[in-house]
Design an enzyme around this catalytic site. Structure first.
Site, PDB file in Angstrom:
ATOM      1  N   CYS A   8       0.816  -1.217   0.000  1.00  9.68           N
ATOM      2  CA  CYS A   8       0.000   0.000   0.000  1.00  9.68           C
ATOM      3  C   CYS A   8       0.851   1.269   0.000  1.00  9.68           C
ATOM      4  O   CYS A   8       0.313   2.374  -0.126  1.00  9.68           O
ATOM      5  CB  CYS A   8      -0.917   0.007   1.217  1.00  9.68           C
ATOM      6  SG  CYS A   8      -0.018  -0.076   2.776  1.00  9.68           S
TER       7      CYS A   8
HETATM    8  C1  SAM Z   1       0.268  -4.908   3.020  1.00 12.61           C
HETATM    9  S1  SAM Z   1       1.308  -6.268   3.358  1.00 12.61           S
HETATM   10  C2  SAM Z   1       0.125  -7.588   3.415  1.00 12.61           C
HETATM   11  C3  SAM Z   1      -0.337  -7.895   4.792  1.00 12.61           C
HETATM   12  C4  SAM Z   1      -1.160  -9.161   4.882  1.00 12.61           C
HETATM   13  N1  SAM Z   1      -2.430  -9.055   4.190  1.00 12.61           N
HETATM   14  C5  SAM Z   1      -1.396  -9.555   6.346  1.00 12.61           C
HETATM   15  O1  SAM Z   1      -2.535  -9.649   6.777  1.00 12.61           O
HETATM   16  O2  SAM Z   1      -0.412  -9.757   7.062  1.00 12.61           O
HETATM   17  C6  SAM Z   1       2.077  -6.542   1.794  1.00 12.61           C
HETATM   18  C7  SAM Z   1       3.024  -7.727   1.783  1.00 12.61           C
HETATM   19  O3  SAM Z   1       3.499  -7.929   0.458  1.00 12.61           O
HETATM   20  C8  SAM Z   1       4.787  -8.496   0.548  1.00 12.61           C
HETATM   21  N2  SAM Z   1       5.407  -8.382  -0.779  1.00 12.61           N
HETATM   22  C9  SAM Z   1       5.840  -7.250  -1.397  1.00 12.61           C
HETATM   23  N3  SAM Z   1       6.312  -7.560  -2.621  1.00 12.61           N
HETATM   24  C10 SAM Z   1       6.158  -8.910  -2.790  1.00 12.61           C
HETATM   25  C11 SAM Z   1       6.450  -9.805  -3.844  1.00 12.61           C
HETATM   26  N4  SAM Z   1       7.000  -9.403  -4.996  1.00 12.61           N
HETATM   27  N5  SAM Z   1       6.154 -11.109  -3.682  1.00 12.61           N
HETATM   28  C12 SAM Z   1       5.594 -11.553  -2.516  1.00 12.61           C
HETATM   29  N6  SAM Z   1       5.308 -10.738  -1.470  1.00 12.61           N
HETATM   30  C13 SAM Z   1       5.580  -9.427  -1.613  1.00 12.61           C
HETATM   31  C14 SAM Z   1       5.449  -7.711   1.662  1.00 12.61           C
HETATM   32  O4  SAM Z   1       6.552  -8.420   2.225  1.00 12.61           O
HETATM   33  C15 SAM Z   1       4.279  -7.543   2.649  1.00 12.61           C
HETATM   34  O5  SAM Z   1       4.301  -8.547   3.633  1.00 12.61           O
END
Ligand code: SAM
Length: 250
Positions: A78
């Site tokens: 986000c």
């Molecule tokens: C907003 S958080 C999501 C939180 C989740 N819905 C929860 O309840 O814990 C976004 C997540 O996307 C992950 N992320 C970012 N880029 C990514 C990628 N290319 N592949 C997998 N995960 C990724 C980050 O590490 C982060 O944990």
């Protein structure tokens, strides 16, 4: 009705997946790149297929026989829209909806669930892209901006929640005048609205994610701050399950 299978993207510590599991769904795949979050996910869902990168997830999912995926769910990063950031929107390299859309295109689920900061909806280019891509992929979509305190949490955490369903799967809800995804808009039980000066921390932490275990330490605050409030996705999950059952019956 048998459980709906979920593929969770950007899974973090699994707030979305926990809620959907509580609603009766089955988590069959998880994608998350953060090492600490990966430990939480693989401990809680040892039987789910796991992959570290959403960018390469379509190839990974296709690389061996997999269960059918009914639901693709995820809260892509986000930061491009967060009011605390530079708000570069779709120009930010962390704008990852296109990668989520690629997974939807490859996996062809019946439902797509998206969670993000409410500011995403105010970015016309970004939100327009999400809706246009879903339409091109054959989905209708509905969304609401909800706060965690509507689900009993002692903090606001306003977010947008989108439910997309394959256009052919629309079924009318004869007993409901409102959208099948609607929720009670009166805050329930948190007490936050009755004059608490600030949100209530879960000791010994200074952030909260209602419905997530307290047993995490200081170094995990970042993941906890990102996490979704599971009761919201439990509610959405129940609605999706009811929708899927009604579709089969019709
Ligand atoms: C907003 S958080 C999501 C939180 C989740 N819905 C929860 O309840 O814990 C976004 C997540 O996307 C992950 N992320 C970012 N880029 C990514 C990628 N290319 N592949 C997998 N995960 C990724 C980050 O590490 C982060 O944990």
């Amino acid at each position: 009705m048998s459980a709906l299978n979920v593929l969770g993207l950007f899974a973090g510590i699994g707030g979305i997946e926990l809620g959907l599991e509580r609603a009766g769904m089955c988590v069959v795949g998880l994608v998350e790149r953060d090492a600490w979050c990966q430990k939480v996910l693989t401990r809680h869902w040892p039987d789910a297929a796991f992959h570290p990168d959403v960018v390469t997830a379509p190839k990974w999912w296709d690389s061996e026989p997999r269960p059918r995926v009914h639901v693709v769910a995820g809260g892509f990063p986000c930061q491009p829209f967060s009011t605390a950031g530079k708000q570069k929107g779709t120009l930010d390299e962390r704008w990852m909806w296109p990668e989520m859309a690629d997974v939807v295109r490859a996996v062809r689920p019946d439902y797509v669930l998206v969670e993000n900061v409410a500011a995403l909806v105010r970015d016309a280019r970004a939100w327009g892209t999400v809706l246009a891509d879903l339409h091109r992929l054959g989905f209708d979509a509905e969304w609401s901006t909800l706060s965690a305190n509507q689900f009993g949490a002692p903090h606001i955490r306003e977010r947008v929640y989108l439910v997309a369903y394959t256009a052919r799967s629309h079924v009318p809800y004869p007993h409901e005048s409102a959208s099948p995804w609607s929720v009670e808009l009166e805050p329930r039980g948190s007490g936050w609205e009755h004059g608490r000066a600030a949100w209530l921390p879960e000791p010994p932490m200074d952030r909260v994610a209602h419905g997530v275990s307290r047993g995490v330490g200081e170094s995990e605050l970042h993941a906890l701050g990102n996490a979704v409030v599971p009761p919201i996705f439990e509610h959405i999950g129940r609605r999706v399950m009811a929708h899927a059952a009604a579709r089969i019956a019709s």
